[in-house]
Scaffold this active site. Structure first.
Site, PDB file in Angstrom:
ATOM      1  N   ALA A 196       0.837  -1.201   0.000  1.00 45.81           N
ATOM      2  CA  ALA A 196       0.000   0.000   0.000  1.00 45.81           C
ATOM      3  C   ALA A 196       0.870   1.248   0.000  1.00 45.81           C
ATOM      4  CB  ALA A 196      -0.959   0.004   1.183  1.00 45.81           C
ATOM      5  N   PHE A 197       0.274   2.387  -0.355  1.00 41.96           N
ATOM      6  CA  PHE A 197       1.076   3.585  -0.595  1.00 41.96           C
ATOM      7  C   PHE A 197       1.767   4.094   0.655  1.00 41.96           C
ATOM      8  CE2 PHE A 197      -0.409   7.665   1.056  1.00 41.96           C
ATOM      9  CZ  PHE A 197      -1.599   7.315   1.661  1.00 41.96           C
ATOM     10  N   LYS A 198       1.259   3.731   1.835  1.00 42.18           N
ATOM     11  CA  LYS A 198       1.865   4.258   3.061  1.00 42.18           C
ATOM     12  C   LYS A 198       3.337   3.861   3.197  1.00 42.18           C
ATOM     13  CE  LYS A 198      -2.333   5.046   5.666  1.00 42.18           C
ATOM     14  NZ  LYS A 198      -3.355   4.581   4.692  1.00 42.18           N
ATOM     15  N   ASP A 199       3.733   2.755   2.555  1.00 45.50           N
ATOM     16  CA  ASP A 199       5.142   2.351   2.593  1.00 45.50           C
ATOM     17  C   ASP A 199       6.071   3.424   2.032  1.00 45.50           C
ATOM     18  OD1 ASP A 199       4.664  -0.231   3.628  1.00 45.50           O
ATOM     19  OD2 ASP A 199       4.340  -1.061   1.622  1.00 45.50           O
ATOM     20  N   LEU A 211       6.486   5.765   4.976  1.00 47.31           N
ATOM     21  CA  LEU A 211       6.874   5.184   6.261  1.00 47.31           C
ATOM     22  C   LEU A 211       8.219   4.471   6.216  1.00 47.31           C
ATOM     23  CD1 LEU A 211       3.430   4.037   7.656  1.00 47.31           C
ATOM     24  CD2 LEU A 211       5.026   5.634   8.737  1.00 47.31           C
TER      25      LEU A 211
END
Ligand code: PLP
Length: 463
Positions: free
Chosen positions: A108-111, A114
């Site tokens: 997912a894009f949060k990687d 993060l």
């Protein structure tokens, strides 16, 4: 001169990047922003993700970290992604693009942000000789991205609370199969709200908070926004190398992702329009359509990571569009807290409307999420996850003369049930995580009780 950061509520001291990274929320309740927007340097033209990322982010971190160290950190961060380009741009129809942001470790894009933030935390804490204990609550996505970002970091221990038996198999396994001594999964006998309340209570417990150096990596952290600006710059380079304007549609929850698009525009990327795509939880659509932002209850949808009541990062945009008047924003936010509603005046609403449009997309019905997933599967033999489908549906309802780039925020295999329901096809996990269902799980089941959870954290964190 090192960049200083100011609070959107105007009553907190200015801070350096390192302080903003570790602080999160400003003491006056505001969110931090750079005192000014640097312009994207001309060398950010290569189309190479890592080079562009270094160019774009350097003015924000300069003074807090050595250039060589930062370059190595950025290269190391994006080496964890499955494609050399880090993000892929796919043309799905004339003038219509998907930007795939899901090639990181948790799909997912949060990687994208993060993975960098975990490394920045470790670096800043090592510099200061400190440690932190990250605690967070998750209903799915955020927890796994935070765990992958913090695993094996020397100065960090991480505890993620999830509601026992109420997280999907893929999402739970992405958290509980991480084999790292500083990662602790806790299944709470309760709901997601119970988990969130426990986290809030731990932060409110001053003595516990300082004893374990409690920290968070939530979506209001400036460093996350900063890292997300990069892919808007990269998209513009790849889709319109001649420098002509591009539009973006962004499946939105907390407004962190789409606010990064604003940052890119302020740094000189020519943007025609931003379409803010929401699911049935449409507080932002109502704001952009009527000028009034009013709280309602949360409704569960097929795109759970966008099931939010309030979009915290919107405060940053309001600050920007109200002449960076912190007192004004503090007043607005106080009114919102007290009454559950605020109205933007006509002049500011008109200003917003020139660039921004809000679009709500329901799961069912014509042009909804299920139908969009089915249509794209039929036309392009491509599977969309339900969050991305909210974006594609919103983009198709709002055609632009400029190229439209829709942000694909999750891999379809993260939401196999919804995708199978729409298409009859169950999306396979990509090869690199294909053994997810064979790996051993590690998690502790605890009652919904603050003292028990605090004792658990105390006993397992490294000091
Ligand atoms: C977190 C998330 C979103 C929402 O992003 P915001 O930055 O909160 O607006 C959208 N899609 C997916 C898959 C997510 O995980």
């Amino acid at each position: 001169m090192a960049m200083q950061y100011v609070s959107t509520r105007g009553a907190a001291p200015e801070l350096s990047f390192g302080d903003v990274l570790l602080t999160g929320l400003a003491p006056d309740g505001g969110l931090y922003l750079p005192e000014s927007w640097p312009q994207v340097v001309s060398s950010a033209r290569s189309g190479n993700y890592v080079e562009t990322a270094i160019d774009v982010m350097w003015p924000f971190v300069d003074g807090s970290i050595e250039r060589d160290t930062f370059e190595a950190m950025v290269a190391d961060t994006y080496a964890t992604f499955a494609t050399d380009n880090v993000v892929e741009l796919v043309e799905t129809a004339p003038n219509e693009w998907l930007m795939e942001l899901f090639h990181g470790p948790t799909l997912a894009f949060k990687d994208v942000a993060l993975q960098l933030v975990g490394r920045l935390f470790d670096h800043e804490l090592a510099k200061r000789g400190g440690r932190t204990t990250i605690v967070g609550a998750t209903s799915g996505d955020t927890g796994s991205a935070a765990i992958e970002a913090c695993r094996d970091r020397d100065a960090v221990d991480i505890f993620i609370l999830h509601p026992h038996g109420r997280v999907s198999d893929v999402q739970r396994r992405q958290m509980t199969t991480v084999d790292s001594t500083n990662v602790h999964n806790v299944a709470i006998e309760g709901t997601f709200d119970d988990c969130q309340d426990l986290v809030k209570a731990m932060f409110a417990d001053e003595s516990f908070r300082s004893e374990v150096s409690l920290g968070a990596v939530n979506s209001i952290n400036w460093a996350r926004v900063m890292a997300q600006i990069v892919y808007y710059v990269v998209a513009a380079q790849r889709v319109a190398p001649d420098g002509s304007p591009v539009s973006f549609t962004v499946p939105t929850g907390n407004f962190g992702n789409v606010f990064a698009g604003w940052g890119a525009r302020m740094m000189g990327v020519p943007v025609d329009r931003f379409i803010v795509a929401s699911n049935r939880n449409d507080i932002l659509t109502r704001l952009f359509t009527t000028g009034t932002m009013a709280i309602e209850g949360v409704v569960p949808t097929l795109s759970p990571s966008m099931d939010i009541q309030i979009s915290s990062n919107l405060e940053r945009l309001l600050f920007e569009t109200h002449g960076r008047d912190g007192q004004r924003i503090a007043d607005l936010m106080a009114e919102f807290r007290d009454t559950g509603s605020i109205t933007i005046d006509d002049a500011h609403q008109a200003l917003l409307g020139e660039l921004w449009h809000g679009e709500r997309v329901d799961d069912e019905g014509p042009g909804g999420v299920v139908e969009t997933i089915a249509a794209i599967h039929e036309q392009q033999q491509m599977l969309l996850d339900p969050h991305t489908a909210v974006g594609v549906a919103a983009a198709r309802r709002n055609p632009t003369a400029s190229p439209m780039v829709t942000l694909a925020t999750a891999h379809p295999a993260k939401f196999p049930d919804a995708v199978e329901h729409a298409t009859g096809v169950r999306p396979p996990l990509p090869a690199r995580v294909g053994d997810l269902f064979e790996r051993d799980e590690r998690f502790e089941v605890l009652p919904n009780d603050l003292a028990t959870v605090e004792a658990h954290v105390r006993s397992l964190r490294r000091s």
